[in-house]
Design an enzyme around this catalytic site. Structure first.
Site, PDB file in Angstrom:
ATOM      1  N   HIS A  80      -4.155   3.238   8.308  1.00 18.56           N
ATOM      2  CA  HIS A  80      -2.904   2.708   8.839  1.00 18.56           C
ATOM      3  C   HIS A  80      -1.929   3.844   9.107  1.00 18.56           C
ATOM      4  CE1 HIS A  80      -3.523  -1.484   6.831  1.00 18.56           C
ATOM      5  NE2 HIS A  80      -4.076  -1.435   8.035  1.00 18.56           N
ATOM      6  N   GLU A 128       0.847  -1.186   0.000  1.00 21.70           N
ATOM      7  CA  GLU A 128       0.000   0.000   0.000  1.00 21.70           C
ATOM      8  C   GLU A 128       0.883   1.236   0.000  1.00 21.70           C
ATOM      9  OE1 GLU A 128      -2.271  -0.952   3.525  1.00 21.70           O
ATOM     10  OE2 GLU A 128      -1.044   0.322   4.787  1.00 21.70           O
TER      11      GLU A 128
END
Lengths: 296, 387
Positions: A253, A215
């Site tokens: 995150h 990511e």
């Protein structure tokens, strides 16, 4: 075969009497994981709801049970300390599930664990599973498919939780088993990273292809691309989440943030393309791309 | 978490870095009395998080009382619009009135976390006063770095190398610059920073070293142990919907599109945005309900998404693991009853308790609800609904 954990792995849980710890240990035991005890300071000498012995310290637990691995569910302010305690007690693999651990705590804990030679997975991760043998973490067991001899199997590494489940499900429904799936977590400072795991999968006879789910944020994927180019012969399929994420925003995150032009999806995809990694254009295509590289 | 420039200066000063005399004010009258106190030449600076203040006219050098009055009236009376604020701009509530200095040289100094080396790194450059990203791109050799041992902090020889890289030789200046570096490293460790930056650090014509502008970001995971930072938190600088989400343990980030997203897990939430875009749509938000989501939390998530007037359709994408599909289904039904869906809601459920969830939704028979088989199907349907 598999990496990191198998049917022989003996596991303890730090935080076994907490709500999350108790719930997930029960699920892991149902799955077949060999849990041998738990740690909960002040509750040594009692038994957990799973009828496992509870110890005051990790050291007591390791001496009494001979555990190899510990899964940690203690709250974030104490999580890094718990990881260091496990390492000092002689645990060789620590799986830190807890979300929200301060980054500087992890900087210090990681150095401590490295000095002890203890492997760490996490923090802020779903854990690790070798389907059919051992599940240490919070992932739903039933979506996985055991790696069968004579058929093609995949190893999966990911910074994300549910996106991993998505990829696992796409593989399982196509009949592709998984050797081992590792969620390395979404934090900026963590334990095992892509490169260490890529090297393990490369050596593992049960792994025929590798899925790497990355990511935005940081440059770990770029380093992985470089590593794959030089050290990995097995086919690798990747997907990078956050291609449409705006810069400067933390996307859930702690590690998923594009800052100062670094950490963009475009840079990671370009690096993977150069390393001959198959990059899925859509998160829905991961399973199909795996089938493709395996010739299924 | 971010803090204002004046707060960052406060923390720096406490750790021993020299900063020019300054005052924080909220009215024009206060600005004038601050000028009377500090005197002669001052800089008036709007205290907002967004960058681009200088270009927007919200940093002004003032040589007399009248200029201070004009500048303060302008800044407190107008919304600041810059590249970083969006066209609607932001209101300015506080001004920093700081003594202006004659600048001989400008430097850049910062401490930031190096994710690859897993430790803090101190970075300095003789090219101060400009965006460091620009320097990194055009002239990377102009940035000198020293990585810190997590236990030793800034060791003497490292400080000496950094100060030498700035080209400072005069004894008092070396001493003063070293003090600034130590203060910055101290702040970084003491308050769990993600970034602590002084830009510019200046050498004045009089030979003094002073920190002129400071910027700090803090690790959100560590603010629980810093009462000082909790007190500095300014909710008015945050997006109200994002704050509201946080109170319910949801992670929400507003975006510009018209398809609202409700997803579990950060990676899957980002991927859902990506697949919407891949099929020609634009996501209106990032929303991660998290693993331990309750029915109430999920209902609140629908409220937040639907309160965005741009939203023309919603995509619910749940891969149940810890979060259970039936919990989300119950929330969906409750939201339909309590809030009502005036726009289509495409629902894709998979994983834990999915059968039960499908039964619940079938029984509820909600008109606005459009079931989807998989991720691609869901994205296509959502895009078609808003096209």
């Amino acid at each position: 075969m598999s990496i990191l954990v198998n049917s022989e792995t003996l596991v303890i849980c730090q935080g076994i009497t907490g709500k999350a710890g108790a719930f997930h240990v029960a699920n892991c035991i149902d799955y077949g994981t060999k849990f041998v005890g738990g740690v909960s300071p002040g509750k040594g000498g009692t038994r957990s709801e799973h009828d496992l012995p509870v110890f005051d310290t990790c050291h007591d637990a390791v001496i009494a049970t001979g555990a190899d691995a510990s899964v940690i569910f203690v709250p974030a302010p104490f999580a890094a300390d718990a990881a260091m305690e496990a390492a000092d007690a002689g645990i060789s693999l620590v799986i830190l599930i807890t979300e929200g651990v301060p980054t500087l705590d992890m900087v210090r804990a990681r150095k401590y664990l490295d000095d002890k030679g203890t492997l760490l997975i996490g923090p802020n991760c779903p854990g690790v599973i070798t389907p059919g043998e051992c599940k240490i973490g919070i992932m739903p067991g039933y979506i996985h498919k055991k790696a069968e001899e004579g058929s093609k199997n995949v190893g999966i590494i990911s910074r994300s939780g549910t996106l991993t489940y998505e990829a696992v499900w796409q593989c399982s429904t196509r009949g592709i088993g998984q050797s081992t799936c590792v969620g390395i977590g979404g934090d900026p400072v963590k334990g095992l990273n892509y490169n260490e795991l890529l090297a393990m999968y490369e050596e593992d006879p049960a792994t025929d292809a590798i899925v790497l789910i990355g990511e935005i944020g940081g440059t770990d994927e770029e380093h992985a691309a470089d590593f794959i180019k030089h050290h990995v012969t097995k086919p690798v399929v990747s997907f990078i989440a956050g291609q449409t994420a705006p810069p400067g925003k933390r996307m859930g995150h702690a590690g998923a943030i594009i800052s100062g032009g670094e950490g963009t999806a475009a840079s990671k995809i370009e690096a993977f393309n150069k390393a001959d990694v198959t990059v899925a254009a859509s998160p829905a295509d991961i399973g199909a791309e795996v089938a493709n590289v395996l010739g299924i | 978490m971010k803090v204002h420039e004046y707060q960052a200066r406060e923390l720096l000063e406490e750790c021993g870095a020299p900063v020019p005399p300054s005052k924080v004010v909220e009215t024009v009258d206060q600005a004038l009395s601050a000028y009377d106190e500090i005197g002669q030449m001052v800089v008036v600076k709007a205290q907002v998080f967004a960058g681009g203040r200088g270009k927007a006219g919200f940093v002004k050098l003032c040589n007399n009382r009248d200029e201070v009055k004009t500048a303060a009236e302008f800044m407190l009376g107008n919304r600041m619009v810059s590249k970083q604020t969006g066209p609607e701009g932001i209101a300015v509530k506080k001004l920093l009135i700081a003594s202006a200095v004659d600048i001989e040289s400008e430097y850049y100094v910062a401490v930031v976390l190096d994710r690859t080396k897993r430790c803090p790194v101190v970075m300095v450059s003789r090219e101060g006063g400009v965006e460091i990203e620009e320097v990194a791109e055009k002239n990377p050799d102009a940035i000198v770095k020293q990585w810190l041992d997590p236990h030793l902090g800034l060791v003497n020889f490292q400080a000496a190398r950094l100060v030498s890289a700035l080209g400072l030789k005069e004894k008092s200046q070396v001493k003063s610059a070293t003090k600034v570096l130590r203060a910055l490293v101290d702040v970084f460790y003491k308050y769990d920073c993600a970034l602590a930056e002084i830009n510019p650090l200046v050498l004045t014509r009089g030979g003094d070293i002073l920190a002129i502008d400071a910027k700090m970001n803090f690790d959100d995971n560590a603010t629980f142990r810093h009462k000082r930072l909790q007190e500095m938190f300014d909710p008015s600088e945050e997006n109200p919907a994002e704050l509201r989400a946080k109170e319910h343990d949801l992670t929400y980030i507003a975006l510009d599109g018209n398809i609202g997203c409700l997803v579990n897990g950060a990676g899957l939430a980002m991927s859902t945005m990506d697949i919407i875009k891949l099929h020609g749509g634009e996501p209106a938000n990032f929303l991660d309900v998290g693993g331990s989501v309750t029915k109430e939390g999920a209902i609140e998530a629908f409220r937040i998404i639907l309160s965005d007037e741009k939203v023309r359709g919603v995509l619910v994408n749940i891969f149940g693991g810890i979060a259970k599909c039936d919990t989300i289904a119950e929330a969906l039904i409750a939201a339909a009853n309590e809030i009502g869906f005036k726009i289509p809601v495409v629902v894709r459920l998979e994983g834990t308790n999915v059968e039960r969830a499908r039964e619940l939704l079938k029984e509820a028979n909600i008109d606005a609800l459009i079931p989807a088989d998989d991720l691609t199907d869901a994205a296509k349907k959502a895009c078609a609904q808003v096209a």
